[in-house]
Design an enzyme around this catalytic site. Structure first.
Site, short mmCIF file in Angstrom:
data_model
loop_
_atom_site.label_atom_id
_atom_site.label_comp_id
_atom_site.label_asym_id
_atom_site.label_seq_id
_atom_site.Cartn_x
_atom_site.Cartn_y
_atom_site.Cartn_z
N ARG A 82 47.31 2.81 -2.69
CA ARG A 82 46.52 3.70 -1.82
C ARG A 82 45.15 3.97 -2.46
O ARG A 82 44.14 4.05 -1.76
CB ARG A 82 47.29 5.00 -1.58
CG ARG A 82 46.66 5.84 -0.49
CD ARG A 82 47.55 6.98 -0.07
NE ARG A 82 47.82 7.89 -1.17
CZ ARG A 82 48.73 8.87 -1.14
NH1 ARG A 82 49.45 9.06 -0.06
NH2 ARG A 82 48.91 9.66 -2.17
N LYS A 184 42.21 8.92 0.41
CA LYS A 184 42.26 10.18 -0.34
C LYS A 184 40.90 10.42 -0.99
O LYS A 184 40.75 10.36 -2.22
CB LYS A 184 43.40 10.12 -1.36
CG LYS A 184 44.12 11.44 -1.49
CD LYS A 184 45.49 11.27 -2.09
CE LYS A 184 46.01 12.54 -2.71
NZ LYS A 184 46.06 13.70 -1.83
N GLU A 220 48.18 16.18 10.84
CA GLU A 220 48.78 16.60 9.56
C GLU A 220 48.13 17.91 9.15
O GLU A 220 47.28 18.45 9.88
CB GLU A 220 48.61 15.52 8.49
CG GLU A 220 47.17 15.21 8.13
CD GLU A 220 47.05 14.22 6.96
OE1 GLU A 220 47.95 14.18 6.11
OE2 GLU A 220 46.04 13.51 6.92
#
Ligand code: PLP
Ligand code: COI
Length: 341
Positions: A82, A184, A220
């Site tokens: 990620r 992220k 989310e």
């Protein structure tokens, strides 16, 4: 040296300086060998890319003490992958996956006295991160970067541990359509700070975001993915291009299917469906699974698990199974657990 003398059962989700951290530098197109250091200070130019244009991304994972006293970590290879996506999207160099995983293992080993004991409710949180470290003044990527991993022992992300929280449906967005919601990037969190302060000031533990293009579908929260359980026991979780691909959520989907024989749906969830579900919760490395007791939709309350002051039975089973896998009481799928020797 033995375990640190901390009140393990009452740790907040906070930062504490530990013994060692990992640091590697990228210069002239390549990464140096990297090292563990006691020095917790970062020294960079006032004009660094991270300071001027927020060129930074990060990861989060944990180390655990198992019931039989081993120290392990959970799927660091997925954090490496990620972070690779985050770096590519932010025009940052990739820190190679094998080196990322090895650095996680090394930094845990160097701080093993800080890994909370089994059963304490605390864990060692690892925060790998990278930032542009040389001077940029025109809007362009940095030429030099630093990759670091710090570790800190943490307790539960939400006060009260597994007590149900109340969240509100947010009017602001954390991500843009075709933006950076699926990586992220530090910038995603910077832009959520005003909204989280406002949520807290109004008595809510978190903001539940909807899709930024139409504000119709559930996405989310600021720091975790969302799980729903239907009245007939199915796990339902939002599918969207603008949410972070949570490693906890992806693991739970597999646990639900393979360990608990549950049906799982990963799909768009219209906010009009919220009241149809029996249980709701957040999932993530920090959040583990945290139950949502109420969603406040502009004054209208949607209540889960019949308003009981505890986690619902299905989410509880999922949480116990996942944490059992992480802490060695339940056999893990091949490749999920890395032992620190
Ligand atoms: N969504 C956001 C916005 C997050 O910050 C996190 C935390 O990492 C998650 C979801 C959960 O992801 P993971 O399970 O990989 O920790
Ligand atoms: C994590 O769960 O690792 C995160 O990065 C979430 C953050 C809000 C603490």
């Amino acid at each position: 040296m033995g375990k640190k003398n901390l009140d393990w059962g009452n740790l907040p989700f906070g930062y504490m300086k530990t013994d060692k951290r990992f640091v590697a530098n990228y210069k002239n197109g390549k990464w140096d060998n990297g090292k563990l250091t006691k020095d917790d200070k970062v020294c960079i130019t006032e004009c660094a890319g991270v300071l001027q244009y927020a060129q930074t991304c990060f990861e989060g994972l944990k180390a655990y003490t198992t019931q039989d006293g081993r120290i392990v970590t959970f799927r660091p290879d997925l954090n490496a992958e990620r972070m690779e996506s985050s770096c590519k999207r932010l025009e940052m160099p990739v820190f190679p996956k094998e080196r990322f995983v090895q650095a996680c293992l090394d930094v845990i080993k160097a701080n093993k006295d800080w890994v909370p004991p089994y059963g304490s409710g605390a864990t060692l949180y690892l925060r790998p991160y990278m930032f542009g470290s040389d001077a940029v003044i025109g809007v362009k990527p940095s030429q030099e970067y630093q990759f670091r991993i710090l570790v800190t022992p943490v307790g539960p992300y939400f006060k009260g541990g597994v007590k149900p929280i109340t969240v509100r449906l947010s009017d602001l967005d954390r991500a843009a359509p075709h933006g950076t919601g699926d990586i992220k990037a530090g910038l995603n969190y910077a832009m959520s700070l005003h909204n989280i302060v406002d949520a807290h000031n109004n008595g809510f533990a978190e903001n539940m975001y909807t899709d930024p293009a139409t504000h119709t579908y559930i996405e989310e929260t600021g720091g975790a993915n969302i799980l729903f359980v239907t009245k007939d026991g199915k796990l339902v979780t939002p599918k969207s291009d603008s949410i972070l691909p949570s490693i906890t959520r992806r693991s739970l989907v597999q646990v639900a299917k393979d360990y608990l024989n549950m049906e799982v749906e990963e799909r768009k969830i219209n906010k009009s469906e919220l009241a149809d579900f029996a249980e709701c919760g957040l999932c993530g490395t920090a959040a583990v699974i945290s139950p949502i007791g109420k969603i406040n939709d502009h004054g209208k309350e949607i209540i889960y698990n019949d308003g009981k002051d505890e986690m619902g039975p299905v989410l509880n089973k999922l949480r116990d199974t996942l944490t059992g896998i992480q802490m060695g009481t339940i056999k893990a799928p091949e490749g999920w657990i890395y032992e620190i020797k």
